[in-house]
Design a protein around this motif. Sequence first.
Motif, PDB file in Angstrom:
ATOM      1  N   ASP A  60       0.829  -1.215   0.000  1.00 11.45           N
ATOM      2  CA  ASP A  60       0.000   0.000   0.000  1.00 11.45           C
ATOM      3  C   ASP A  60       0.862   1.263   0.000  1.00 11.45           C
ATOM      4  OD1 ASP A  60      -2.384  -1.478   0.038  1.00 11.45           O
ATOM      5  OD2 ASP A  60      -2.329  -1.632   2.229  1.00 11.45           O
ATOM      6  N   GLY A  61       1.983   1.180  -0.705  1.00 18.39           N
ATOM      7  CA  GLY A  61       2.851   2.332  -0.852  1.00 18.39           C
ATOM      8  C   GLY A  61       3.697   2.666   0.354  1.00 18.39           C
ATOM      9  N   LYS A  62       3.712   1.792   1.357  1.00 22.51           N
ATOM     10  CA  LYS A  62       4.457   2.068   2.586  1.00 22.51           C
ATOM     11  C   LYS A  62       5.422   0.929   2.895  1.00 22.51           C
ATOM     12  CE  LYS A  62       0.493   4.560   4.544  1.00 22.51           C
ATOM     13  NZ  LYS A  62      -0.503   4.582   5.655  1.00 22.51           N
ATOM     14  N   LEU A  63       6.500   1.268   3.583  1.00 23.24           N
ATOM     15  CA  LEU A  63       7.430   0.252   4.055  1.00 23.24           C
ATOM     16  C   LEU A  63       6.825  -0.457   5.261  1.00 23.24           C
ATOM     17  CD1 LEU A  63      10.770   2.294   3.856  1.00 23.24           C
ATOM     18  CD2 LEU A  63      10.147   0.330   2.435  1.00 23.24           C
ATOM     19  N   VAL A  64       6.727  -1.777   5.155  1.00 25.58           N
ATOM     20  CA  VAL A  64       6.155  -2.583   6.240  1.00 25.58           C
ATOM     21  C   VAL A  64       7.035  -3.813   6.442  1.00 25.58           C
ATOM     22  CG1 VAL A  64       3.800  -1.795   5.773  1.00 25.58           C
ATOM     23  CG2 VAL A  64       4.651  -3.897   4.686  1.00 25.58           C
ATOM     24  N   PRO A  65       7.012  -4.419   7.642  1.00 27.98           N
ATOM     25  CA  PRO A  65       7.819  -5.616   7.884  1.00 27.98           C
ATOM     26  C   PRO A  65       7.352  -6.798   7.043  1.00 27.98           C
ATOM     27  CG  PRO A  65       7.171  -4.591   9.952  1.00 27.98           C
ATOM     28  CD  PRO A  65       6.362  -3.939   8.878  1.00 27.98           C
ATOM     29  N   LEU A  66       8.313  -7.585   6.580  1.00 30.24           N
ATOM     30  CA  LEU A  66       8.007  -8.815   5.866  1.00 30.24           C
ATOM     31  C   LEU A  66       7.363  -9.801   6.826  1.00 30.24           C
ATOM     32  CD1 LEU A  66       8.406 -10.730   3.357  1.00 30.24           C
ATOM     33  CD2 LEU A  66      10.614 -11.339   4.373  1.00 30.24           C
ATOM     34  N   GLU A  67       6.297 -10.436   6.370  1.00 28.88           N
ATOM     35  CA  GLU A  67       5.652 -11.425   7.225  1.00 28.88           C
ATOM     36  C   GLU A  67       6.567 -12.612   7.468  1.00 28.88           C
ATOM     37  OE1 GLU A  67       2.685 -14.129   5.091  1.00 28.88           O
ATOM     38  OE2 GLU A  67       2.690 -12.356   3.778  1.00 28.88           O
ATOM     39  N   GLN A  68       6.405 -13.244   8.620  1.00 31.89           N
ATOM     40  CA  GLN A  68       7.208 -14.406   9.002  1.00 31.89           C
ATOM     41  C   GLN A  68       6.316 -15.610   9.232  1.00 31.89           C
ATOM     42  OE1 GLN A  68      10.556 -14.484   9.031  1.00 31.89           O
ATOM     43  NE2 GLN A  68      10.553 -12.368   8.301  1.00 31.89           N
ATOM     44  N   PRO A  69       6.757 -16.802   8.799  1.00 30.42           N
ATOM     45  CA  PRO A  69       7.982 -17.054   8.036  1.00 30.42           C
ATOM     46  C   PRO A  69       7.905 -16.471   6.625  1.00 30.42           C
ATOM     47  CG  PRO A  69       6.635 -19.025   8.085  1.00 30.42           C
ATOM     48  CD  PRO A  69       5.962 -18.043   9.015  1.00 30.42           C
ATOM     49  N   ALA A  70       9.063 -16.278   5.996  1.00 29.69           N
ATOM     50  CA  ALA A  70       9.113 -15.659   4.676  1.00 29.69           C
ATOM     51  C   ALA A  70       8.293 -16.469   3.681  1.00 29.69           C
ATOM     52  CB  ALA A  70      10.550 -15.556   4.195  1.00 29.69           C
ATOM     53  N   PRO A  71       7.424 -15.828   2.914  1.00 23.03           N
ATOM     54  CA  PRO A  71       6.593 -16.540   1.942  1.00 23.03           C
ATOM     55  C   PRO A  71       7.426 -17.303   0.910  1.00 23.03           C
ATOM     56  CG  PRO A  71       5.783 -14.310   2.295  1.00 23.03           C
ATOM     57  CD  PRO A  71       7.101 -14.391   2.986  1.00 23.03           C
ATOM     58  N   GLN A  72       6.902 -18.449   0.500  1.00 20.65           N
ATOM     59  CA  GLN A  72       7.521 -19.300  -0.514  1.00 20.65           C
ATOM     60  C   GLN A  72       6.598 -19.355  -1.735  1.00 20.65           C
ATOM     61  OE1 GLN A  72      10.551 -21.215   0.415  1.00 20.65           O
ATOM     62  NE2 GLN A  72      10.419 -19.676   2.042  1.00 20.65           N
ATOM     63  N   THR A  73       7.192 -19.379  -2.913  1.00 22.09           N
ATOM     64  CA  THR A  73       6.405 -19.511  -4.130  1.00 22.09           C
ATOM     65  C   THR A  73       7.315 -20.072  -5.218  1.00 22.09           C
ATOM     66  OG1 THR A  73       4.905 -18.340  -5.654  1.00 22.09           O
ATOM     67  CG2 THR A  73       6.838 -17.125  -4.868  1.00 22.09           C
ATOM     68  N   SER A  74       6.911 -19.964  -6.468  1.00 17.81           N
ATOM     69  CA  SER A  74       7.761 -20.362  -7.594  1.00 17.81           C
ATOM     70  C   SER A  74       7.794 -19.228  -8.599  1.00 17.81           C
ATOM     71  CB  SER A  74       7.251 -21.654  -8.242  1.00 17.81           C
ATOM     72  OG  SER A  74       5.930 -21.481  -8.712  1.00 17.81           O
ATOM     73  N   TRP A  75       8.846 -19.246  -9.441  1.00 13.93           N
ATOM     74  CA  TRP A  75       9.053 -18.167 -10.410  1.00 13.93           C
ATOM     75  C   TRP A  75       9.501 -18.795 -11.721  1.00 13.93           C
ATOM     76  CZ3 TRP A  75       9.337 -12.702  -8.926  1.00 13.93           C
ATOM     77  CH2 TRP A  75       9.660 -11.847  -9.988  1.00 13.93           C
ATOM     78  N   ASP A  76       8.860 -18.386 -12.795  1.00 13.42           N
ATOM     79  CA  ASP A  76       9.245 -18.849 -14.125  1.00 13.42           C
ATOM     80  C   ASP A  76      10.274 -17.885 -14.706  1.00 13.42           C
ATOM     81  OD1 ASP A  76       7.630 -21.164 -14.320  1.00 13.42           O
ATOM     82  OD2 ASP A  76       5.877 -19.892 -14.630  1.00 13.42           O
TER      83      ASP A  76
END
Length: 347
Positions: free
Chosen positions: A193-209
């Motif tokens: 939302d345009g603001k610096l916020v803490p990364l949620e824990q645990p760090a999200p996992q996904t995949s990237w092509d």
Amino acid sequence: MVTQTDKPGHGRTIAVFGASGHTGRFMVAQLLRRGFAPLAIGRDIAKMTESGFQDSNVPIRSASIDDPSSLDCSLAGAAAVINCAGPFLDTAGAVAAAALRARIHYLDVTAEQPSAQAIFDRFGDAATDTGIVFIPAMGFYGGFADLLATAAMGNWDSADEIRLGIALDSWRPTQGTRITGQRNTARRLVIEDGKLVPLEQPAPQTSWDFPEPFGRQDVSEVPFSEVPVIARHLRVARLRSYLNNTPLCDLRDSTTPPPIAADEKGRSAQTFLVDVVVRNGSKISRAIARGRDIYAFTAPLVVEAVERILDGRARGSGALAPGVAFDSTDFLRALTPEYLTFELRAD
């Protein structure tokens, strides 16, 4: 302390703090290659002497972050200082303060978010008033992603989302990387939302092509110093940064050895790909860069920035993001094809 006679640099004398470290040695070599006169500065004079700088007629100076007068003496005659000595949470403030006292430009290669943010907050106004340029996080992690994101955004005023994916085929960390990781315990930040916020824990996992040669990779969200750098100037509602899991496994394994030179330039065989995807509504723009050895690549990246600052191609003064200081597309293309392949796509 100066161990050999310093030669005038005629405005092209560049101090490298942390010169005996892995990245620092690449930096000194790149400065020499580009016709600069480097000053090799370090805290351990014995280690500095063993690094072979005298074979290239590079003056050696010693300085400590705990001794401001030694820093002031070490920067005498320089037009700029490149700080390669991590952890930057410990060194950046002291070296940047010395650069301000000397009225010279300051660049560093921090991947640490708090360090980059502190340089912006603490030195921005003073650097502007003095007419000098301070660029924190000008290395592979940080400024490189900012340049790519800025190039991908082009003339867009804002973006709904920036997604940054980094793929490494391996990661043999230096001792400095390991020490920095232990020191940097701050909660990592992302943009929401345009603001610096803490990364949620645990760090999200996904995949990237990823584009070839990496293809589909499992990735973890690992934001580096590109987040506060990009937040300085790009209007983006959401920013997420990912790194593939293969190098993370290498990094987390205490038995993984440090980098090993695999060519005449001292580069390792490691390869990287950075994929930046910028979305604005239904429009998507993409910047893709490929190269070799993240530590070695940092040197031409930073020295290109120094060259542009000294020849008047930096846009303004103060504490600047690379995407503000430079024409990002022109900057990246200047590194091709020797150090980088770079392309922009509109999907």
